[in-house]
Design a protein around this motif. Structure first.
Motif, PDB file in Angstrom:
ATOM      1  N   PHE A   1       0.829  -1.196   0.000  1.00 50.26           N
ATOM      2  CA  PHE A   1       0.000   0.000   0.000  1.00 50.26           C
ATOM      3  C   PHE A   1       0.866   1.248   0.000  1.00 50.26           C
ATOM      4  O   PHE A   1       0.512   2.269  -0.613  1.00 50.26           O
ATOM      5  CB  PHE A   1      -0.962  -0.007   1.192  1.00 50.26           C
ATOM      6  CG  PHE A   1      -2.076  -1.019   1.030  1.00 50.26           C
ATOM      7  CD1 PHE A   1      -2.207  -2.081   1.905  1.00 50.26           C
ATOM      8  CD2 PHE A   1      -2.984  -0.895  -0.008  1.00 50.26           C
ATOM      9  CE1 PHE A   1      -3.217  -3.016   1.734  1.00 50.26           C
ATOM     10  CE2 PHE A   1      -3.998  -1.820  -0.178  1.00 50.26           C
ATOM     11  CZ  PHE A   1      -4.122  -2.879   0.682  1.00 50.26           C
ATOM     12  N   ARG A   2       2.013   1.153   0.665  1.00 46.63           N
ATOM     13  CA  ARG A   2       2.932   2.289   0.644  1.00 46.63           C
ATOM     14  C   ARG A   2       3.450   2.525  -0.778  1.00 46.63           C
ATOM     15  O   ARG A   2       3.482   3.661  -1.271  1.00 46.63           O
ATOM     16  CB  ARG A   2       4.098   2.016   1.619  1.00 46.63           C
ATOM     17  CG  ARG A   2       4.990   3.216   1.879  1.00 46.63           C
ATOM     18  CD  ARG A   2       6.192   2.809   2.729  1.00 46.63           C
ATOM     19  NE  ARG A   2       7.082   1.916   2.020  1.00 46.63           N
ATOM     20  CZ  ARG A   2       8.047   2.311   1.194  1.00 46.63           C
ATOM     21  NH1 ARG A   2       8.236   3.598   0.976  1.00 46.63           N
ATOM     22  NH2 ARG A   2       8.801   1.430   0.589  1.00 46.63           N
ATOM     23  N   LEU A   3       3.820   1.439  -1.456  1.00 47.39           N
ATOM     24  CA  LEU A   3       4.332   1.559  -2.826  1.00 47.39           C
ATOM     25  C   LEU A   3       3.258   2.106  -3.760  1.00 47.39           C
ATOM     26  O   LEU A   3       3.529   2.933  -4.632  1.00 47.39           O
ATOM     27  CB  LEU A   3       4.814   0.193  -3.332  1.00 47.39           C
ATOM     28  CG  LEU A   3       6.077  -0.360  -2.678  1.00 47.39           C
ATOM     29  CD1 LEU A   3       6.310  -1.800  -3.102  1.00 47.39           C
ATOM     30  CD2 LEU A   3       7.284   0.485  -3.048  1.00 47.39           C
ATOM     31  N   LYS A   4       2.014   1.621  -3.566  1.00 52.18           N
ATOM     32  CA  LYS A   4       0.916   2.095  -4.404  1.00 52.18           C
ATOM     33  C   LYS A   4       0.699   3.593  -4.197  1.00 52.18           C
ATOM     34  O   LYS A   4       0.408   4.326  -5.139  1.00 52.18           O
ATOM     35  CB  LYS A   4      -0.379   1.342  -4.069  1.00 52.18           C
ATOM     36  CG  LYS A   4      -0.442  -0.055  -4.661  1.00 52.18           C
ATOM     37  CD  LYS A   4      -1.775  -0.708  -4.351  1.00 52.18           C
ATOM     38  CE  LYS A   4      -2.777  -0.428  -5.448  1.00 52.18           C
ATOM     39  NZ  LYS A   4      -4.059  -1.108  -5.208  1.00 52.18           N
ATOM     40  N   SER A   5       0.827   4.011  -2.947  1.00 55.18           N
ATOM     41  CA  SER A   5       0.612   5.418  -2.645  1.00 55.18           C
ATOM     42  C   SER A   5       1.623   6.293  -3.376  1.00 55.18           C
ATOM     43  O   SER A   5       1.264   7.330  -3.953  1.00 55.18           O
ATOM     44  CB  SER A   5       0.703   5.610  -1.130  1.00 55.18           C
ATOM     45  OG  SER A   5       0.853   6.942  -0.833  1.00 55.18           O
ATOM     46  N   ILE A   6       2.869   5.869  -3.385  1.00 57.23           N
ATOM     47  CA  ILE A   6       3.902   6.633  -4.087  1.00 57.23           C
ATOM     48  C   ILE A   6       3.636   6.632  -5.582  1.00 57.23           C
ATOM     49  O   ILE A   6       3.698   7.666  -6.256  1.00 57.23           O
ATOM     50  CB  ILE A   6       5.302   6.034  -3.811  1.00 57.23           C
ATOM     51  CG1 ILE A   6       5.655   6.165  -2.335  1.00 57.23           C
ATOM     52  CG2 ILE A   6       6.364   6.713  -4.657  1.00 57.23           C
ATOM     53  CD1 ILE A   6       6.917   5.434  -1.939  1.00 57.23           C
ATOM     54  N   ALA A   7       3.308   5.462  -6.123  1.00 63.82           N
ATOM     55  CA  ALA A   7       3.099   5.344  -7.565  1.00 63.82           C
ATOM     56  C   ALA A   7       1.874   6.128  -8.016  1.00 63.82           C
ATOM     57  O   ALA A   7       1.839   6.654  -9.129  1.00 63.82           O
ATOM     58  CB  ALA A   7       2.957   3.876  -7.954  1.00 63.82           C
ATOM     59  N   THR A   8       0.852   6.215  -7.133  1.00 67.61           N
ATOM     60  CA  THR A   8      -0.363   6.950  -7.485  1.00 67.61           C
ATOM     61  C   THR A   8      -0.055   8.413  -7.726  1.00 67.61           C
ATOM     62  O   THR A   8      -0.578   9.020  -8.658  1.00 67.61           O
ATOM     63  CB  THR A   8      -1.407   6.821  -6.368  1.00 67.61           C
ATOM     64  OG1 THR A   8      -1.746   5.449  -6.196  1.00 67.61           O
ATOM     65  CG2 THR A   8      -2.657   7.599  -6.706  1.00 67.61           C
ATOM     66  N   LYS A   9       0.810   8.964  -6.881  1.00 71.02           N
ATOM     67  CA  LYS A   9       1.138  10.375  -7.059  1.00 71.02           C
ATOM     68  C   LYS A   9       1.885  10.593  -8.363  1.00 71.02           C
ATOM     69  O   LYS A   9       1.863  11.678  -8.935  1.00 71.02           O
ATOM     70  CB  LYS A   9       2.000  10.866  -5.882  1.00 71.02           C
ATOM     71  CG  LYS A   9       1.249  10.922  -4.582  1.00 71.02           C
ATOM     72  CD  LYS A   9       1.991  11.748  -3.537  1.00 71.02           C
ATOM     73  CE  LYS A   9       1.423  11.474  -2.165  1.00 71.02           C
ATOM     74  NZ  LYS A   9       1.942  10.203  -1.583  1.00 71.02           N
ATOM     75  N   SER A  10       2.562   9.541  -8.844  1.00 73.16           N
ATOM     76  CA  SER A  10       3.359   9.701 -10.045  1.00 73.16           C
ATOM     77  C   SER A  10       2.570   9.386 -11.306  1.00 73.16           C
ATOM     78  O   SER A  10       2.712  10.074 -12.320  1.00 73.16           O
ATOM     79  CB  SER A  10       4.593   8.803  -9.925  1.00 73.16           C
ATOM     80  OG  SER A  10       5.084   8.481 -11.171  1.00 73.16           O
ATOM     81  N   ASP A  11       1.747   8.364 -11.270  1.00 76.64           N
ATOM     82  CA  ASP A  11       1.014   7.977 -12.470  1.00 76.64           C
ATOM     83  C   ASP A  11      -0.327   7.360 -12.081  1.00 76.64           C
ATOM     84  O   ASP A  11      -0.464   6.142 -12.005  1.00 76.64           O
ATOM     85  CB  ASP A  11       1.836   6.967 -13.294  1.00 76.64           C
ATOM     86  CG  ASP A  11       1.254   6.732 -14.678  1.00 76.64           C
ATOM     87  OD1 ASP A  11       1.972   6.195 -15.540  1.00 76.64           O
ATOM     88  OD2 ASP A  11       0.069   7.080 -14.898  1.00 76.64           O
ATOM     89  N   VAL A  12      -1.312   8.213 -11.860  1.00 80.43           N
ATOM     90  CA  VAL A  12      -2.596   7.741 -11.350  1.00 80.43           C
ATOM     91  C   VAL A  12      -3.308   6.859 -12.374  1.00 80.43           C
ATOM     92  O   VAL A  12      -3.964   5.878 -12.009  1.00 80.43           O
ATOM     93  CB  VAL A  12      -3.486   8.929 -10.919  1.00 80.43           C
ATOM     94  CG1 VAL A  12      -3.762   9.865 -12.077  1.00 80.43           C
ATOM     95  CG2 VAL A  12      -4.781   8.453 -10.322  1.00 80.43           C
ATOM     96  N   PHE A  13      -3.154   7.184 -13.663  1.00 83.32           N
ATOM     97  CA  PHE A  13      -3.878   6.410 -14.676  1.00 83.32           C
ATOM     98  C   PHE A  13      -3.352   4.993 -14.780  1.00 83.32           C
ATOM     99  O   PHE A  13      -4.112   4.045 -14.995  1.00 83.32           O
ATOM    100  CB  PHE A  13      -3.806   7.118 -16.032  1.00 83.32           C
ATOM    101  CG  PHE A  13      -4.619   8.378 -16.067  1.00 83.32           C
ATOM    102  CD1 PHE A  13      -4.010   9.606 -16.247  1.00 83.32           C
ATOM    103  CD2 PHE A  13      -5.987   8.343 -15.893  1.00 83.32           C
ATOM    104  CE1 PHE A  13      -4.758  10.767 -16.263  1.00 83.32           C
ATOM    105  CE2 PHE A  13      -6.742   9.504 -15.908  1.00 83.32           C
ATOM    106  CZ  PHE A  13      -6.124  10.713 -16.100  1.00 83.32           C
ATOM    107  N   HIS A  14      -2.057   4.844 -14.615  1.00 78.71           N
ATOM    108  CA  HIS A  14      -1.496   3.493 -14.643  1.00 78.71           C
ATOM    109  C   HIS A  14      -2.026   2.686 -13.472  1.00 78.71           C
ATOM    110  O   HIS A  14      -2.390   1.518 -13.622  1.00 78.71           O
ATOM    111  CB  HIS A  14       0.027   3.563 -14.598  1.00 78.71           C
ATOM    112  CG  HIS A  14       0.695   2.231 -14.548  1.00 78.71           C
ATOM    113  ND1 HIS A  14       0.767   1.379 -15.635  1.00 78.71           N
ATOM    114  CD2 HIS A  14       1.304   1.579 -13.534  1.00 78.71           C
ATOM    115  CE1 HIS A  14       1.396   0.283 -15.289  1.00 78.71           C
ATOM    116  NE2 HIS A  14       1.741   0.364 -14.029  1.00 78.71           N
ATOM    117  N   MET A  15      -2.103   3.338 -12.295  1.00 73.91           N
ATOM    118  CA  MET A  15      -2.579   2.627 -11.102  1.00 73.91           C
ATOM    119  C   MET A  15      -4.058   2.305 -11.216  1.00 73.91           C
ATOM    120  O   MET A  15      -4.519   1.289 -10.710  1.00 73.91           O
ATOM    121  CB  MET A  15      -2.315   3.465  -9.849  1.00 73.91           C
ATOM    122  CG  MET A  15      -0.846   3.727  -9.584  1.00 73.91           C
ATOM    123  SD  MET A  15       0.177   2.261  -9.678  1.00 73.91           S
ATOM    124  CE  MET A  15      -0.399   1.390  -8.238  1.00 73.91           C
TER     125      MET A  15
END
Lengths: 167, 400
Positions: free
Chosen positions: B233-247
């Motif tokens: 969930f921590r990794l997802k949180s970081i990735a969301t800020k970077s590329d929300v559409f991919h997530m």
């Protein structure tokens, strides 16, 4: 409907506190059981309103873009919460619950419903668990993929989840 | 003299790109006229040192002059060109071009498709293999066929990505702009690693449950699984800020998992329903707790779903304003700015959905005993791996 009459300021000086946004927030929050501060275009606010409606609660919603002192209240809420977004913010029984994450978190960990009941809201909840009741509950929640949603814009006060048909 | 054999340099067959050798000896090729390439707007840099295919954005560089053309290497497998001699001055030109490409690289990080500049291939030919171009027309023909090969490679890459394969981008230390830190590809790799660790933890847990170890030791393993979930969930949180559409797309999951995707992940209420029968025996209080958890997670999911619907509708409304031809640029940019703001709200929703998933797991863990939690985590993990297995079977099915 009962609500806690908790007065935050025992003595109101007419001019000084009347224009103070924080006092206004506190006063509005203490007037009803569930108070939501929102902005009319905000989708997260929409989600939080639907959450309460889905529980059968009828919250009092203040749209800050339609409120006098709205801008100042937004800033005060941001300071209160410490986050970037002023809305949505929920008060239950005059007490601050928080933004969406806190509200959802307290609902998941089971602390929201007791709080609502304490504030006088009538929440449908299973209280006694004898065998037949449990069976009915399991059938209801394992056979239904989504809970019924109120269709009206303003949600009705009580959603009928009646399980008492086995009495 | 061409020192290395082309065959050796395409050792990187695990990426499946065996045609790489054809492109290696071009130093700078302007493909801006290629329409396909313009869409991609990226530069392919083939570094002979580590045989890795790297994608960096590149500003348009002009190599129009005839003398510069003559210094470009031509070692292509058509037999038309011969490597006559090593042009020392051309090597110097070459390294200059190499340096420039590295400098520009630092400006545009991690943006495979970024930039409004024409696409360009820059090949870092470290050994500086070059020779005279015998026939300009044939040379141009060579460029064209290489362009076609490149397009083909890109399509392969796209297809491979969509099938849920992970492309190892062959990172060396100073190419972190592509792989490390944040972004879609980085998250995909992190997730793959997380999944391996997760499988290992689950296997430990399974053998522990089967061998009936004491509760306090079992608790350690269960806690490990729980905190490992916190990690994703921590990794997802970081990735969301970077590329929300991919997530939101769930492209990092397998096809069958993606079928059940809800705002970038699993539905907590579904997991609880699935667990339902496998948790017995439960005390009355536990049963009440589980039922309430299922109800509240369902309500939260409904609320977030409705919020997302409202957001999507408002985004549609924003992008639907003023389709008349007399609309001015100011209005257009204004609407775009509003739309950009709504994408920030999208990030918020994804964040809330992930929080919901995390909190549901935590509450489940709180309600259940250690042994029950262990069993629950095993069931959840097995269910997910069955979905993944289904995806693999489906992808490998014989196509007629």
């Amino acid at each position: 409907m009962h609500y806690q009459t908790q007065s935050w300021s025992t003595y109101l000086t007419p001019t000084t506190t009347l224009n103070d946004p924080l006092h206004r927030i506190e006063r509005l929050a203490s007037e009803n059981a569930v108070v939501i501060f929102s902005l009319s275009g905000c989708c997260m606010c929409h989600a939080i309103k639907r959450l309460f409606c889905g529980m059968g609660v009828n919250p009092t919603v203040y749209e800050l873009d339609h409120e006098p002192l709205g801008k100042e209240m937004e800033k005060a809420l941001m300071r209160l919460l410490g986050t970037g977004s002023p809305v949505p913010v929920v008060f239950v029984g005059g007490k601050l619950v928080g933004a969406m994450d806190r509200v959802m978190g307290s609902h998941i960990n089971g602390t929201l419903v007791p709080l609502l009941k304490e504030a006088g809201e009538d929440i449908e909840e299973e209280e006694d668990f004898d065998g037949l009741n449990v069976l009915a509950y399991l059938i209801k929640y394992n056979g239904v993929s989504s809970l019924p949603r109120p269709k009206a814009k303003c949600c009705p006060n009580v959603i009928d989840y009646s399980t008492k048909n086995n009495e | 003299m061409n020192k290395k054999n082309r065959g050796d340099e395409t050792g990187r067959n695990d990426t499946g790109f065996t045609d790489l050798g054809e492109l290696q000896h071009y130093d700078a090729v302007d493909l801006s006229r290629s329409s396909v390439y313009n869409e991609r707007n990226a530069a392919v840099v083939i570094n002979n040192n580590n045989n890795a295919l790297q994608f960096r954005p590149h500003h348009h560089m002009n190599f129009g002059s005839g003398t510069e053309m003559s210094s470009i290497g031509t070692g292509v497998d058509t037999g038309q060109f011969m490597m006559h001699h090593h042009n020392k001055s051309a090597i110097a030109d070459n390294s200059q071009q190499t340096d420039t490409s590295t400098d520009i690289d630092t400006d545009d990080k991690n943006q495979f498709n970024s930039g409004q500049h024409g696409g360009q291939i820059v090949v870092d030919s470290m050994e500086g293999s070059m020779g005279k171009i015998g026939d300009p027309k044939a040379y141009v023909q060579q460029l064209e066929s290489s362009r076609i090969k490149l397009t083909h490679l890109e399509q392969e890459l796209k297809r491979a990505r969509q099938q849920g394969m992970f492309i190892a981008a062959g990172a060396s230390g100073d190419h972190n702009s592509v792989v490390g830190g944040n972004g879609a590809l980085a998250f995909d790799m992190d997730y793959s690693r997380w999944l391996d660790d997760h499988q290992r933890l689950i296997n430990d847990l399974r053998s522990a449950v089967n061998t009936q170890i004491p509760d306090n030791e079992l608790r350690i393993l269960v806690e490990a699984v729980m905190s490992h979930y916190d990690e994703i969930f921590r990794l997802k949180s970081i990735a969301t800020k970077s590329d929300v559409f991919h997530m939101l797309s769930g492209m990092w999951k397998t096809p069958a998992e993606r079928c059940f995707l809800w705002i970038g992940g699993f539905r907590s209420s579904e997991i609880l329903k699935m667990l339902g029968n496998h948790l017995e025996p439960l005390t009355d209080q536990q049963l009440m707790g589980i039922c309430n958890l299922q109800q509240s997670s369902q309500q939260a999911e409904d609320a977030l779903s409705q919020g997302m619907e409202a957001l999507q509708q408002s985004l549609v409304d924003t992008l639907s304003v003023g389709f008349t031809s007399s609309g001015n640029v100011g209005d257009y940019m204004g609407q775009m700015a509003i739309a950009m703001g709504k994408i920030t709200t999208l990030e918020n929703f994804l964040h809330q959905a992930d929080l919901l998933r995390q909190q549901t797991l935590q509450q489940l863990h709180r309600i259940l005993t250690t042994r029950q939690s262990a069993r629950a985590f095993l069931v959840i993990s097995d269910y997910m791996s069955r979905l993944r297995a289904l995806s693999s079977l489906w992808l490998a099915r014989p196509k007629d």
